[in-house]
Design an enzyme around this catalytic site. Structure first.
Site, PDB file in Angstrom:
ATOM      1  CG  ASP A  27      -2.993  -3.545  -4.222  1.00 18.50           C
ATOM      2  OD1 ASP A  27      -3.222  -4.764  -4.044  1.00 18.50           O
ATOM      3  OD2 ASP A  27      -2.394  -3.118  -5.223  1.00 18.50           O
ATOM      4  N   GLY A  28      -2.018  -4.792  -1.453  1.00 19.66           N
ATOM      5  CA  GLY A  28      -0.723  -5.219  -0.922  1.00 19.66           C
ATOM      6  C   GLY A  28      -0.793  -6.328   0.120  1.00 19.66           C
ATOM      7  NE  ARG A  40      -2.650 -13.873  -3.399  1.00 24.82           N
ATOM      8  CZ  ARG A  40      -2.240 -12.657  -3.747  1.00 24.82           C
ATOM      9  NH1 ARG A  40      -0.945 -12.418  -3.890  1.00 24.82           N
ATOM     10  NH2 ARG A  40      -3.107 -11.702  -3.967  1.00 24.82           N
ATOM     11  CG  HIS A  44      -6.629 -11.592   1.443  1.00 24.78           C
ATOM     12  ND1 HIS A  44      -6.318 -10.416   0.814  1.00 24.78           N
ATOM     13  CD2 HIS A  44      -6.501 -12.566   0.504  1.00 24.78           C
ATOM     14  CE1 HIS A  44      -6.013 -10.657  -0.463  1.00 24.78           C
ATOM     15  NE2 HIS A  44      -6.110 -11.962  -0.666  1.00 24.78           N
ATOM     16  NE  ARG A  78      -6.809 -11.113  -6.586  1.00 23.01           N
ATOM     17  CZ  ARG A  78      -6.117 -10.315  -5.800  1.00 23.01           C
ATOM     18  NH1 ARG A  78      -5.888 -10.676  -4.560  1.00 23.01           N
ATOM     19  NH2 ARG A  78      -5.668  -9.167  -6.227  1.00 23.01           N
ATOM     20  CG  LEU A 138     -17.584   6.012   9.209  1.00 23.15           C
ATOM     21  CD1 LEU A 138     -16.833   7.112   8.457  1.00 23.15           C
ATOM     22  CD2 LEU A 138     -16.581   4.977   9.720  1.00 23.15           C
ATOM     23  CD  GLU A 210      -6.564  16.826  -4.818  1.00 27.56           C
ATOM     24  OE1 GLU A 210      -5.390  16.499  -5.083  1.00 27.56           O
ATOM     25  OE2 GLU A 210      -7.176  17.708  -5.436  1.00 27.56           O
TER      26      GLU A 210
END
Ligand code: FPP
Length: 248
Positions: A27-28, A40, A44, A78, A138, A210
């Protein structure tokens, strides 16, 4: 994505516990862009570049599963321009990064719905999944058009379609019908951008994860920030609803 070691020995030495599965709410990007007076969408794009960097660190640290929240089922609300930019960023990331991810042993998985995605994008996603399916260094889960509630709805629909009787359904049945079937639950969920909420991310799988929140905007979340989150995680005492071990 070079494999040269970029961690200072001291930092590596401090890190004794590496979580198996890390999930990130990236986020952000918007606020990062606003702070720089750029659109914006530029935020991204910077976020996508950062994902590339973070991936390198995640591989190097030996984390086995990384799930990133790239586009939520709510993000369709959006402005059309921003939605289009995010859709095309995903496609371009596959185009530009696939070879390198493949070479680095990364298995790509899409978690989310394919409805509303263009056939071309779905084809790219399926191709990326297929050509990396043997990789096991991964697992990169890209949560795209993903919502935790939608995922549970999809799981229930499939369970009902399979004709299972109520008494045949337990927690494992649900887990096996989620997009993440067969994967370990996240140990650590990181949220950048400072908000203290889950935003419909991994609602089932995150039950005992967590949670770590940093005010840093996603495009600025660098190696140091990742290490800080991991060091914080290793100092947590995970109890899964039980008592601390020393209280036997
Ligand atoms: C949230 O920031 C971020 C997103 C909705 C998109 C995340 C996408 C990327 C990091 C890059 C693309 C990666 C892929 C795989 C396509 P925000 O826009 O809500 O920021 P704000 O809260 O500051 O407005």
């Amino acid at each position: 994505m070079a494999r040269t070691s970029s961690f200072a020995p001291l930092e590596q030495g401090e890190l004794k516990v590496v979580p198996t599965h890390v999930a990130i709410i990236m986020d952000g990007n918007g606020r990062w862009a606003r702070a720089r007076g750029v659109p914006r969408v530029a935020g991204h794009r910077a976020g996508a570049r950062n994902l590339r960097r973070v991936l390198r660190d995640v591989i190097e640290l030996g984390i086995k599963v990384l799930t990133v929240y790239a586009f939520s089922t709510e993000n369709w609300r959006r402005p059309e321009r921003e939605v289009r930019a995010l859709l095309s960023l995903f496609g371009r990331m596959i185009d530009n990064e696939l070879d390198e991810l493949k070479r680095n042993g990364v298995r790509i998985r899409h978690v989310g719905r394919t409805e509303r995605l263009s056939p071309q994008l779905v084809k790219k996603i399926r191709y990326a999944e297929q050509v990396t399916q043997e990789n096991d260094r991964l697992i990169l889960n890209v949560a795209f058009n993903y919502g935790g509630r939608a995922e549970l709805v999809d799981a229930v629909r499939r369970i009902v379609a399979e004709g299972l009787a109520p008494e045949q359904i337990d927690e494992q049945t649900i887990a096996e019908h989620l997009y993440t079937a067969g994967m370990p639950d996240p140990d650590l969920i990181i949220r950048t951008g400072g908000e203290m909420r889950l935003s419909n991310f991994l609602l089932w799988q995150g039950a005992y994860a967590e949670f770590y929140v940093t005010p840093t905007f996603w495009p600025d979340f660098d190696r140091e920030e990742l290490l800080k989150a991991l060091l914080d995680y290793q100092n947590r005492q995970r109890r899964f609803g039980g008592l601390p071990s020393q209280q036997g």
